[in-house]
Design an enzyme around this catalytic site. Structure first.
Site, PDB file in Angstrom:
ATOM      1  N   ARG A   1       0.817  -1.213   0.000  1.00 21.73           N
ATOM      2  CA  ARG A   1       0.000   0.000   0.000  1.00 21.73           C
ATOM      3  C   ARG A   1       0.851   1.262   0.000  1.00 21.73           C
ATOM      4  NH1 ARG A   1      -2.246  -3.786  -0.937  1.00 21.73           N
ATOM      5  NH2 ARG A   1      -4.216  -4.610  -0.163  1.00 21.73           N
TER       6      ARG A   1
ATOM      7  N   SER B   1     -10.666   0.801   3.548  1.00 20.77           N
ATOM      8  CA  SER B   1      -9.953   0.408   4.769  1.00 20.77           C
ATOM      9  C   SER B   1      -9.230   1.622   5.329  1.00 20.77           C
ATOM     10  CB  SER B   1      -8.954  -0.710   4.460  1.00 20.77           C
ATOM     11  OG  SER B   1      -9.621  -1.868   4.017  1.00 20.77           O
TER      12      SER B   1
ATOM     13  N   GLU C   1      -4.551   4.685   6.297  1.00 22.82           N
ATOM     14  CA  GLU C   1      -4.265   4.496   4.871  1.00 22.82           C
ATOM     15  C   GLU C   1      -4.607   5.726   4.050  1.00 22.82           C
ATOM     16  OE1 GLU C   1      -5.422   1.417   1.252  1.00 22.82           O
ATOM     17  OE2 GLU C   1      -5.388   0.716   3.315  1.00 22.82           O
TER      18      GLU C   1
END
Length: 371
Positions: A174, A257, A363
């Site tokens: 990520r 998320s 995130e």
């Protein structure tokens, strides 16, 4: 914002312009205050011209794609927001080229319709194509690094356009060198897929089970896409879901998320497991995956739930809640403010740290705010 005629710039560059424009409607969370100016660029030419002019004038600039991985402060953004709305998608054999502003799921749908495989596991992810290499977007055992051919960037320091190979982006879990920096802007993404009509190997157990297949098997990409969309819908992890009664499903008013799965040093793992046993019981086992380099990846969702934050926390009536379908998503229940979301994020982050000694990291990109 006194050094540049922004309406004139927008007209010259073929872009749209609005003053004191709200940003909440441009994010999947529906949160955030206004920007001083909003410039909408419908193609790559206008995007390059606008960003070059803003940078040359020293204007504060916020680049907006699909808004799916963005948390904007209630105070908004004091500067020019540039909305990337370039939407071109070209499929040439196994090579797929997408403008940065193309809706990501439209890109996936186009490749599956063309009989290509490789992107089907990434179906249903909200946002735009330009964000995919920045985040190294991934889901269900696949990530953009698996298929990325090259990326066209605008170097905002020099104003030059150039292509870079995936190795130059240092793609990780990520993340990439493009994340949390603003001196390079993604203009175009190229991916190399395969033309046998089959998916990438099904590495994710939940998806393989949904397909009735063994892990590692391949299946028709169209079938895998349908299965992924069903799974994501069941978790509220697609944009703009509606309930059967026609009202919005606020579980989909999220940034996906909110926390990444934490990656810890193997030396710290025994302490975490000891804390898990003390809180949950000796038989409990936190999902863990080798991350390489003497590190282990843990499940953020598992840790959140075992810290006392279940689906729907803190309950009816709260302006922001954990999704009723998926504990990793923090959701706007319809009348929230960014401050409400950040307060819930802090509570969950600090609760997991207190319970297990593991710090969760957000995130989404945070603009003008922090947790």
């Amino acid at each position: 914002m006194h050094t540049l005629d922004l309406p004139g710039l927008a007209a010259d560059a073929g872009a749209g312009h609005a003053a004191d424009a709200p940003l909440s409607g441009l994010t999947t969370l529906r949160l955030g205050g206004p920007c001083t100016h909003l410039l909408t660029c419908a193609d790559t030419r206008s995007l390059v011209a606008v960003v070059r002019a803003l940078d040359a004038a020293g204007e504060s600039t916020l680049i907006l794609g699909g808004g799916s991985n963005l948390v904007i402060a209630d105070s908004g953004f004091d500067g020019a927001a540039v909305r990337v709305a370039s939407a071109g998608i070209d499929v040439d054999g196994t090579l797929v080229r997408a403008d940065a502003g193309a809706l990501w799921d439209d890109v996936v749908a186009a490749t599956v319709a063309a009989g290509l495989g490789g992107l089907e596991c990434l179906s249903g992810i909200p946002g735009s194509a330009g964000a995919t290499p920045v985040q190294n977007v991934g889901a269900y055992g696949a990530e953009i690094a698996d298929v990325l051919e090259r990326v066209e960037l605008l170097d905002r320091r020099t104003g030059e356009r150039h292509w870079v190979a995936p190795d130059a982006l240092r793609l990780g879990y990520r993340t990439s060198v493009l994340k949390h920096r603003d001196d390079a802007l993604v203009l175009t993404v190229e991916m190399r897929l395969h033309d046998d009509g089959l998916s990438a190997p099904l590495r994710y157990g939940e998806l393989a089970s949904a397909m009735g297949a063994e892990p590692g098997a391949r299946a028709p990409s169209a079938d895998v896409r349908r299965a992924v969309l069903r799974l994501r819908t069941g978790k509220g992890m697609v944009a703009d879901l509606m309930r059967d009664d026609g009202t919005p499903d606020h579980d989909s008013w999220s940034a996906g998320s909110f926390f990444t799965n934490p990656v810890i040093d193997d030396a710290d793992l025994p302490g975490v497991l000891e804390a898990v046993a003390a809180r949950v019981g000796d038989g409990a086992r936190v999902p863990q995956y080798a991350a390489g380099g003497g590190r282990t990846k843990l499940s953020a969702g598992w840790l959140i739930e075992r810290s006392g934050y279940g689906k729907g926390y803190p309950g009816e009536g709260a302006p922001t809640r954990l999704s009723t379908k998926h504990t990793l998503a923090l959701t706007n229940r319809g009348a929230a403010r960014t401050g409400d979301l950040l307060a819930l994020a802090r509570e969950v982050r600090d609760g997991v740290r207190a319970a297990f000694g593991v710090r969760l990291e957000p995130e989404p990109v945070l603009v003008g705010c922090e947790i």
